[in-house]
Design a protein around this motif. Structure first.
Motif, PDB file in Angstrom:
ATOM      1  N   PHE A 113       1.939   1.487   5.235  1.00  0.00           N
ATOM      2  CA  PHE A 113       2.312   2.767   4.617  1.00  0.00           C
ATOM      3  C   PHE A 113       2.327   2.694   3.088  1.00  0.00           C
ATOM      4  O   PHE A 113       2.734   3.636   2.419  1.00  0.00           O
ATOM      5  CB  PHE A 113       3.686   3.211   5.125  1.00  0.00           C
ATOM      6  N   MET A 114       1.929   1.529   2.564  1.00  0.00           N
ATOM      7  CA  MET A 114       1.944   1.350   1.108  1.00  0.00           C
ATOM      8  C   MET A 114       0.562   1.686   0.530  1.00  0.00           C
ATOM      9  O   MET A 114      -0.450   1.535   1.217  1.00  0.00           O
ATOM     10  CB  MET A 114       2.300  -0.104   0.736  1.00  0.00           C
ATOM     11  N   ILE A 115       0.564   2.100  -0.728  1.00  0.00           N
ATOM     12  CA  ILE A 115      -0.721   2.442  -1.362  1.00  0.00           C
ATOM     13  C   ILE A 115      -1.647   1.231  -1.328  1.00  0.00           C
ATOM     14  O   ILE A 115      -2.822   1.333  -0.997  1.00  0.00           O
ATOM     15  CB  ILE A 115      -0.493   2.943  -2.808  1.00  0.00           C
ATOM     16  N   ASN A 116      -1.081   0.066  -1.648  1.00  0.00           N
ATOM     17  CA  ASN A 116      -1.869  -1.157  -1.544  1.00  0.00           C
ATOM     18  C   ASN A 116      -1.342  -1.938  -0.339  1.00  0.00           C
ATOM     19  O   ASN A 116      -0.307  -2.593  -0.422  1.00  0.00           O
ATOM     20  CB  ASN A 116      -1.733  -1.972  -2.830  1.00  0.00           C
ATOM     21  N   SER A 117      -2.071  -1.854   0.760  1.00  0.00           N
ATOM     22  CA  SER A 117      -1.528  -2.379   2.029  1.00  0.00           C
ATOM     23  C   SER A 117      -1.368  -3.898   2.009  1.00  0.00           C
ATOM     24  O   SER A 117      -0.711  -4.464   2.872  1.00  0.00           O
ATOM     25  CB  SER A 117      -2.398  -1.955   3.197  1.00  0.00           C
ATOM     26  N   SER A 118      -1.961  -4.571   1.011  1.00  0.00           N
ATOM     27  CA  SER A 118      -1.804  -6.030   0.987  1.00  0.00           C
ATOM     28  C   SER A 118      -0.580  -6.462   0.173  1.00  0.00           C
ATOM     29  O   SER A 118      -0.238  -7.646   0.140  1.00  0.00           O
ATOM     30  CB  SER A 118      -3.078  -6.708   0.484  1.00  0.00           C
ATOM     31  N   ASP A 119       0.101  -5.495  -0.473  1.00  0.00           N
ATOM     32  CA  ASP A 119       1.347  -5.846  -1.166  1.00  0.00           C
ATOM     33  C   ASP A 119       2.390  -6.259  -0.131  1.00  0.00           C
ATOM     34  O   ASP A 119       2.499  -5.614   0.911  1.00  0.00           O
ATOM     35  CB  ASP A 119       1.898  -4.637  -1.956  1.00  0.00           C
ATOM     36  N   PRO A 120       3.183  -7.328  -0.413  1.00  0.00           N
ATOM     37  CA  PRO A 120       4.208  -7.711   0.558  1.00  0.00           C
ATOM     38  C   PRO A 120       5.216  -6.580   0.766  1.00  0.00           C
ATOM     39  O   PRO A 120       5.587  -5.895  -0.188  1.00  0.00           O
ATOM     40  CB  PRO A 120       4.884  -8.932  -0.082  1.00  0.00           C
ATOM     41  N   CYS A 121       5.625  -6.397   2.015  1.00  0.00           N
ATOM     42  CA  CYS A 121       6.557  -5.299   2.323  1.00  0.00           C
ATOM     43  C   CYS A 121       7.569  -5.778   3.366  1.00  0.00           C
ATOM     44  O   CYS A 121       7.184  -6.175   4.473  1.00  0.00           O
ATOM     45  CB  CYS A 121       5.771  -4.094   2.834  1.00  0.00           C
ATOM     46  N   PRO A 122       8.848  -5.749   3.034  1.00  0.00           N
ATOM     47  CA  PRO A 122       9.861  -6.268   3.958  1.00  0.00           C
ATOM     48  C   PRO A 122      10.310  -5.253   5.020  1.00  0.00           C
ATOM     49  O   PRO A 122      11.282  -5.502   5.713  1.00  0.00           O
ATOM     50  CB  PRO A 122      11.021  -6.597   3.003  1.00  0.00           C
ATOM     51  N   THR A 177      -2.343  10.030   5.759  1.00  0.00           N
ATOM     52  CA  THR A 177      -2.582  10.616   4.434  1.00  0.00           C
ATOM     53  C   THR A 177      -3.357   9.628   3.567  1.00  0.00           C
ATOM     54  O   THR A 177      -4.330   9.995   2.895  1.00  0.00           O
ATOM     55  CB  THR A 177      -1.222  10.956   3.770  1.00  0.00           C
ATOM     56  N   LEU A 178      -2.937   8.369   3.609  1.00  0.00           N
ATOM     57  CA  LEU A 178      -3.646   7.353   2.827  1.00  0.00           C
ATOM     58  C   LEU A 178      -5.094   7.248   3.307  1.00  0.00           C
ATOM     59  O   LEU A 178      -6.028   7.166   2.507  1.00  0.00           O
ATOM     60  CB  LEU A 178      -2.939   5.997   2.959  1.00  0.00           C
ATOM     61  N   ALA A 179      -5.266   7.314   4.638  1.00  0.00           N
ATOM     62  CA  ALA A 179      -6.619   7.198   5.200  1.00  0.00           C
ATOM     63  C   ALA A 179      -7.497   8.367   4.758  1.00  0.00           C
ATOM     64  O   ALA A 179      -8.707   8.223   4.589  1.00  0.00           O
ATOM     65  CB  ALA A 179      -6.550   7.145   6.718  1.00  0.00           C
ATOM     66  N   ALA A 180      -6.886   9.532   4.571  1.00  0.00           N
ATOM     67  CA  ALA A 180      -7.669  10.705   4.159  1.00  0.00           C
ATOM     68  C   ALA A 180      -7.924  10.700   2.652  1.00  0.00           C
ATOM     69  O   ALA A 180      -8.977  11.117   2.184  1.00  0.00           O
ATOM     70  CB  ALA A 180      -6.940  11.983   4.553  1.00  0.00           C
ATOM     71  N   LEU A 181      -6.944  10.218   1.887  1.00  0.00           N
ATOM     72  CA  LEU A 181      -7.056  10.303   0.422  1.00  0.00           C
ATOM     73  C   LEU A 181      -7.870   9.154  -0.181  1.00  0.00           C
ATOM     74  O   LEU A 181      -8.677   9.367  -1.097  1.00  0.00           O
ATOM     75  CB  LEU A 181      -5.660  10.287  -0.203  1.00  0.00           C
ATOM     76  N   GLN A 182      -7.626   7.941   0.318  1.00  0.00           N
ATOM     77  CA  GLN A 182      -8.219   6.784  -0.366  1.00  0.00           C
ATOM     78  C   GLN A 182      -9.743   6.824  -0.451  1.00  0.00           C
ATOM     79  O   GLN A 182     -10.296   6.527  -1.509  1.00  0.00           O
ATOM     80  CB  GLN A 182      -7.696   5.479   0.253  1.00  0.00           C
ATOM     81  N   PRO A 183     -10.445   7.239   0.614  1.00  0.00           N
ATOM     82  CA  PRO A 183     -11.907   7.275   0.492  1.00  0.00           C
ATOM     83  C   PRO A 183     -12.419   8.300  -0.524  1.00  0.00           C
ATOM     84  O   PRO A 183     -13.588   8.282  -0.884  1.00  0.00           O
ATOM     85  CB  PRO A 183     -12.379   7.657   1.905  1.00  0.00           C
ATOM     86  N   LEU A 184     -11.547   9.200  -0.982  1.00  0.00           N
ATOM     87  CA  LEU A 184     -11.992  10.189  -1.978  1.00  0.00           C
ATOM     88  C   LEU A 184     -12.107   9.567  -3.369  1.00  0.00           C
ATOM     89  O   LEU A 184     -12.547  10.221  -4.313  1.00  0.00           O
ATOM     90  CB  LEU A 184     -11.026  11.388  -2.011  1.00  0.00           C
TER      91      LEU A 184
END
Ligand code: PMP
Length: 461
Positions: A423-432, A181-188
């Motif tokens: 799976f985060m909107i900003n994939s570079s945000d730290p995620c545990p 979903t992120l891959a489809a939405l973000q480029p828009l």
């Protein structure tokens, strides 16, 4: 320009080219409001600019025509030149799906962009039985709701997003969410706005808070920045495994009414709900016609056949079909016929029996993963038991971000998992978090993988 097609009983008149928007099909499509909903307000410029393909329209007419129809219209190849003759496919229960020569020719030929009629008819009946959508009246011309077949639900989602999301639009979703979903939405080029969620899905209070940035009175003002679209995965969320409670769905639906939002209900794990009765869907609550639902056969019949469905208000489904006309043209006729034969042979009861068997498999797998997690990960991680789907969402204690742990160390130890960041909107945000799928591995393999993961986590602390 008119083409007149004579059959023994009737004359079909098709008015094409210059005045196409006034044609049979164009009239249906341009009627963009149903009751209180004004769908034109939701369409992107790209979607609004789509026009029916005259040639595709003829394919639809041809599909519904009697064999006596002489067609000099279609630019379809002659299937007599194709190398395939016939085929039969054995179903695991012993049934045979047979494609004799005539059927095979049809299976190998172009077909209607909305899907083959017999598969659509079957699915509409199932949809009615499962969700009984309040606005549904599937009769072709008068119906408020419609369905089309897509090449997996991913195609449906991509096309729905393209139809509704303009650059700069504010789009609501509960992240972490499906990376596709992120891959489809973000480029828009839209702004993805995160709505808080927990193990029971999107939190209505959180949505209310997010929406309080805007005044409902501004919704219909020109250049309003109020979001128009809300996306969610209601069952067995990918990656979280979360399933939304019925009350939350009702509350979210009410907020959607207040702010005139469309809800995109992406529900490929609907049939993998472990407990009955299955939760009521947004579609089942949709008194206004503001829900677009994507379904998938990937998890229950086959992921490689690529069969999915879009169900929603007819003016919007029509737009998706126009996009299909201009891109894939249609989902493989062969796979649609194969699935349709299977479903018609089974009937709804047989289908739901099969689904029960699939659920049983995944429930056993989930239980195996939960017991391995209990055994190996209790000291180093936390999780919630998913009530649907195929994922366990694991929070690693004391590790701020799992990227390195998973992509380097676990891989070295021959364990593949997905670091939560993707799976985060900003994939570079730290995620545990880490996503573990219980779909493919045996209970022994799951156990071994979690032992290795536990050792790695302890090492890195
Ligand atoms: N939505 C979600 C939430 C998914 O997890 C997936 C598949 N992983 C899809 C859509 C796409 O599924 P398909 O195209 O195979 O129907």
């Amino acid at each position: 320009m008119y083409i007149s097609i004579k059959t023994r009983k009737r004359v079909l008149l098709v008015y094409i080219l210059a005045s196409w928007p006034c044609s049979i099909y164009g009239r249906v499509v341009s009627n963009c409001s149903l009751g209180a909903m004004n769908y034109a307000r939701f369409l992107t410029a790209v979607s609004a600019a789509r026009k029916p393909s005259p040639i595709r329209m003829l394919t639809e007419i041809q599909q519904r025509s009697p064999p006596s129809m002489i067609s000099l219209a279609a630019g379809a190849p002659n299937p007599n030149t194709f190398p395939f003759h016939s085929c039969s496919i054995q179903v695991k229960n012993g049934d045979m799906l047979t494609f004799d020569e005539t059927m095979m020719k049809r299976a190998l030929q172009y077909s209607a962009s909305s899907g083959i009629p017999e598969l659509l008819t079957w699915m509409k009946a199932l949809q009615k039985n499962l969700h009984n959508p309040p606005t549904a009246n599937y009769s072709a011309e008068k119906g408020k709701m419609d369905m089309c077949v897509t090449t997996g639900s991913q195609e449906g989602l991509c096309k729905v997003f393209e139809m509704l999301v303009n650059p700069g639009d504010n789009v609501l979703l509960d992240a972490p969410t499906y990376s596709g979903t992120l891959a489809a939405l973000q480029p828009l080029g839209c702004n993805l706005i995160n709505v808080p969620s927990d193990q029971h899905g999107m939190i209505p209070g959180g949505l209310k808070e997010v929406l309080s940035r805007w005044d409902p009175a501004d919704v219909h003002k020109p250049h309003s920045t109020v979001p128009r679209v809300l996306y969610t995965i209601p069952n067995g969320g990918n990656p979280t495994g979360a399933s939304m409670t019925t009350q939350r769905k009702r509350d979210v639906y009410e907020l959607a009414r207040q702010y005139d939002l469309l809800i995109i209900e992406d529900d490929p794990y609907y049939f993998l709900q472990f407990d009955k009765p299955w939760a009521p869907t947004f579609l089942s609550m949709d008194v206004d016609g503001r829900v677009i639902r994507t379904d998938s056969f990937s998890k229950i019949l086959s992921s490689g056949l690529r069969i999915g469905f879009v169900t929603g208000p007819k003016p919007l489904v029509d737009r998706v079909v126009l996009h299909i006309q201009a891109s894939t043209m249609h989902t493989s006729t062969f796979t649609q016929l194969m699935v349709s034969q299977l479903l018609h042979g089974w009937g709804q009861e047989g289908f739901l029996n099969h689904v029960d068997g699939v659920i049983e498999f995944y429930r056993t797998q989930r239980d195996a993963m939960l017991s391995s997690a209990d055994k190996c990960l209790k000291d180093v991680a936390e999780w919630h038991a998913p009530a649907a789907g195929m994922f366990l969402w694991i929070k690693v204690k004391g590790v701020a971000d799992t990227q390195k742990l998973i992509m380097e160390k676990a891989m070295e130890k021959e364990v593949l998992l997905v670091p939560g960041g993707v799976f985060m909107i900003n994939s570079s945000d730290p995620c545990p978090y880490v996503r573990a799928a219980f779909s493919l591995s045996t209970p022994e393999q799951i156990d071994e993988a979690f032992k290795r993961l536990s050792a790695l986590i302890k090492e890195s602390l």
